[in-house]
Design an enzyme around this catalytic site. Sequence first.
Site, PDB file in Angstrom:
ATOM      1  N   LYS A  25       0.845  -1.208   0.000  1.00 21.96           N
ATOM      2  CA  LYS A  25       0.000   0.000   0.000  1.00 21.96           C
ATOM      3  C   LYS A  25       0.868   1.240   0.000  1.00 21.96           C
ATOM      4  O   LYS A  25       2.027   1.220   0.432  1.00 21.96           O
ATOM      5  CB  LYS A  25      -0.941   0.030   1.211  1.00 21.96           C
ATOM      6  CG  LYS A  25      -0.268   0.083   2.595  1.00 21.96           C
ATOM      7  CD  LYS A  25       0.110   1.457   3.097  1.00 21.96           C
ATOM      8  CE  LYS A  25       0.827   1.395   4.449  1.00 21.96           C
ATOM      9  NZ  LYS A  25       1.592   2.593   4.784  1.00 21.96           N
ATOM     10  N   PRO A 110       9.072  -3.885  -0.209  1.00 25.00           N
ATOM     11  CA  PRO A 110      10.245  -3.529   0.589  1.00 25.00           C
ATOM     12  C   PRO A 110      10.019  -3.739   2.091  1.00 25.00           C
ATOM     13  O   PRO A 110       8.924  -3.488   2.593  1.00 25.00           O
ATOM     14  CB  PRO A 110      10.480  -2.049   0.268  1.00 25.00           C
ATOM     15  CG  PRO A 110       9.338  -1.593  -0.560  1.00 25.00           C
ATOM     16  CD  PRO A 110       8.612  -2.779  -1.068  1.00 25.00           C
ATOM     17  N   VAL A 111      11.058  -4.218   2.770  1.00 21.14           N
ATOM     18  CA  VAL A 111      10.965  -4.518   4.205  1.00 21.14           C
ATOM     19  C   VAL A 111      11.166  -3.215   4.991  1.00 21.14           C
ATOM     20  O   VAL A 111      12.089  -2.455   4.705  1.00 21.14           O
ATOM     21  CB  VAL A 111      12.039  -5.557   4.595  1.00 21.14           C
ATOM     22  CG1 VAL A 111      12.011  -5.830   6.094  1.00 21.14           C
ATOM     23  CG2 VAL A 111      11.831  -6.853   3.817  1.00 21.14           C
ATOM     24  N   ALA A 112      10.276  -2.974   5.989  1.00 27.88           N
ATOM     25  CA  ALA A 112      10.320  -1.739   6.790  1.00 27.88           C
ATOM     26  C   ALA A 112      10.402  -0.514   5.885  1.00 27.88           C
ATOM     27  O   ALA A 112      11.150   0.426   6.133  1.00 27.88           O
ATOM     28  CB  ALA A 112      11.489  -1.758   7.782  1.00 27.88           C
ATOM     29  N   GLY A 113       9.612  -0.528   4.804  1.00 24.47           N
ATOM     30  CA  GLY A 113       9.689   0.520   3.793  1.00 24.47           C
ATOM     31  C   GLY A 113       8.528   1.494   3.802  1.00 24.47           C
ATOM     32  O   GLY A 113       8.468   2.375   2.951  1.00 24.47           O
ATOM     33  N   MET A 115       5.414   0.508   3.259  1.00 23.23           N
ATOM     34  CA  MET A 115       4.424   0.001   2.310  1.00 23.23           C
ATOM     35  C   MET A 115       3.640  -1.176   2.884  1.00 23.23           C
ATOM     36  O   MET A 115       2.982  -1.915   2.159  1.00 23.23           O
ATOM     37  CB  MET A 115       5.090  -0.377   0.988  1.00 23.23           C
ATOM     38  CG  MET A 115       5.758   0.829   0.328  1.00 23.23           C
ATOM     39  SD  MET A 115       6.241   0.524  -1.366  1.00 23.23           S
ATOM     40  CE  MET A 115       4.664   0.689  -2.226  1.00 23.23           C
ATOM     41  N   ALA A 116       3.721  -1.347   4.200  1.00 24.02           N
ATOM     42  CA  ALA A 116       2.937  -2.353   4.929  1.00 24.02           C
ATOM     43  C   ALA A 116       3.242  -3.786   4.497  1.00 24.02           C
ATOM     44  O   ALA A 116       2.341  -4.625   4.437  1.00 24.02           O
ATOM     45  CB  ALA A 116       1.430  -2.058   4.832  1.00 24.02           C
ATOM     46  N   ASP A 152      -2.444  -1.918   9.856  1.00 23.09           N
ATOM     47  CA  ASP A 152      -2.571  -1.936   8.395  1.00 23.09           C
ATOM     48  C   ASP A 152      -3.065  -3.280   7.847  1.00 23.09           C
ATOM     49  O   ASP A 152      -3.286  -3.413   6.644  1.00 23.09           O
ATOM     50  CB  ASP A 152      -1.221  -1.629   7.736  1.00 23.09           C
ATOM     51  CG  ASP A 152      -0.777  -0.189   7.966  1.00 23.09           C
ATOM     52  OD1 ASP A 152      -1.621   0.645   8.341  1.00 23.09           O
ATOM     53  OD2 ASP A 152       0.424   0.091   7.772  1.00 23.09           O
TER      54      ASP A 152
HETATM   55  O1  C5P Z   1      -0.367  -1.189  14.512  1.00 22.88           O
HETATM   56  P1  C5P Z   1       1.091  -1.368  14.255  1.00 22.88           P
HETATM   57  O2  C5P Z   1       1.721  -2.414  15.125  1.00 22.88           O
HETATM   58  O3  C5P Z   1       1.411  -1.565  12.811  1.00 22.88           O
HETATM   59  O4  C5P Z   1       1.762   0.017  14.642  1.00 22.88           O
HETATM   60  C1  C5P Z   1       3.150   0.126  14.795  1.00 22.88           C
HETATM   61  C2  C5P Z   1       3.457   1.385  15.597  1.00 22.88           C
HETATM   62  O5  C5P Z   1       3.123   2.544  14.831  1.00 22.88           O
HETATM   63  C3  C5P Z   1       2.672   1.537  16.885  1.00 22.88           C
HETATM   64  O6  C5P Z   1       3.304   0.872  17.931  1.00 22.88           O
HETATM   65  C4  C5P Z   1       2.674   3.036  17.077  1.00 22.88           C
HETATM   66  O7  C5P Z   1       3.909   3.471  17.607  1.00 22.88           O
HETATM   67  C5  C5P Z   1       2.607   3.558  15.670  1.00 22.88           C
HETATM   68  N1  C5P Z   1       1.219   3.865  15.253  1.00 22.88           N
HETATM   69  C6  C5P Z   1       0.587   4.965  15.783  1.00 22.88           C
HETATM   70  N2  C5P Z   1      -0.696   5.256  15.409  1.00 22.88           N
HETATM   71  C7  C5P Z   1      -1.336   4.503  14.489  1.00 22.88           C
HETATM   72  C8  C5P Z   1      -0.705   3.369  13.925  1.00 22.88           C
HETATM   73  C9  C5P Z   1       0.580   3.076  14.328  1.00 22.88           C
HETATM   74  O8  C5P Z   1       1.162   5.674  16.601  1.00 22.88           O
HETATM   75  N3  C5P Z   1      -2.563   4.823  14.122  1.00 22.88           N
END
Ligand code: C5P
Length: 314
Positions: A25, A110-113, A115-116, A152
């Site tokens: 994405k 891509p990893v940690a890019g 793009m989920a 995501d």
């Molecule tokens: O939900 P996910 O584990 O992918 O989120 C990773 C990190 O991104 C969360 O721990 C938070 O620090 C940050 N995040 C946020 N607000 C969101 C989504 C993610 O602060 N709506």
Amino acid sequence: PGSSPAGGPLRSRSVTAVSVRVPAKVNLQLSVGPLRDDGYHDLVSVFHAVSLFDELSAEPNEELAVRVEGASAEEVPADGDNLAARAARLLAERIGVHPGVLLRIRKAIPVAGGMAGGSADAAAALVACDRLWNAGLEPGELAELGAAIGSDVPFALLGATAVGLGRGERLSPVPVKGRFHWVFALAEGGLSTPAVYAECDRLRAAHGEWIGAPQVSERLTTALANGDAKELGSALANDLQPAAIMLRPSLRRTLTASRDLGALGALVSGSGPTCAFLAESDAHALDLAAALSDAGVARSIARAYGPVPGATVL
Ligand code: C5P
């Protein structure tokens, strides 16, 4: 074909392997509200699924195991921390089966890019294991399990283009006319999503910014509904971009280069460091990709179009 084991109907045959394709994405709009008490931020996120796909296959195995293949495989955890493994374990618990499955992941996202990619693999694992274990969960039930893995994941299940509210997990589809053409500049090394959100909070506090509730950009949704790439290009917006640039100053050069080379719009994808550039057409995307490659402002370049469907059994 045509023969069924033990005379049973074909569809009750036990499945030996299930393959699922799942898209990356880009956020066309990412508006970040204030930090919540639970550590997340309320968002308005316009997600757009693009034709950059990971493939995941699930096959019966004694234990839960993950194998990652592809260019950046060594950057992905292949243990229980892998988001796909967590998804399989969660689904197994939910339906009361032993999580005996081998998940093979072929990475193109891509990893940690930004793009989920990890969320995409979790979504693919939910869909594949649901089929492998004949669980037959409803899309809403899978989305609920997905949201417990990452914000995501529900979008990776749904695909196409959608507004995400809350953490980004409360989705409603957005109408889109036609197809948009994208070029992505992939960077060396990833960025940590929590670190980028924290940097965003820090920058806002340092500037004494007051942060209100985010709103969906009507200009953006109108551009999508009209299939107007030029309007879409100028409506692209990402509140995490200043934070991503602060943590990775080289992104500024990548974004500037793309504008000089005639992209209709340019922005950091999600929490970065991948940058997304909107082209006028497929041919323009090809030219833009070549020019960006020559400019030497990215580790590698990828082209893709959107919208595309979410996690799909092959
Ligand atoms: O939900 P996910 O584990 O992918 O989120 C990773 C990190 O991104 C969360 O721990 C938070 O620090 C940050 N995040 C946020 N607000 C969101 C989504 C993610 O602060 N709506």
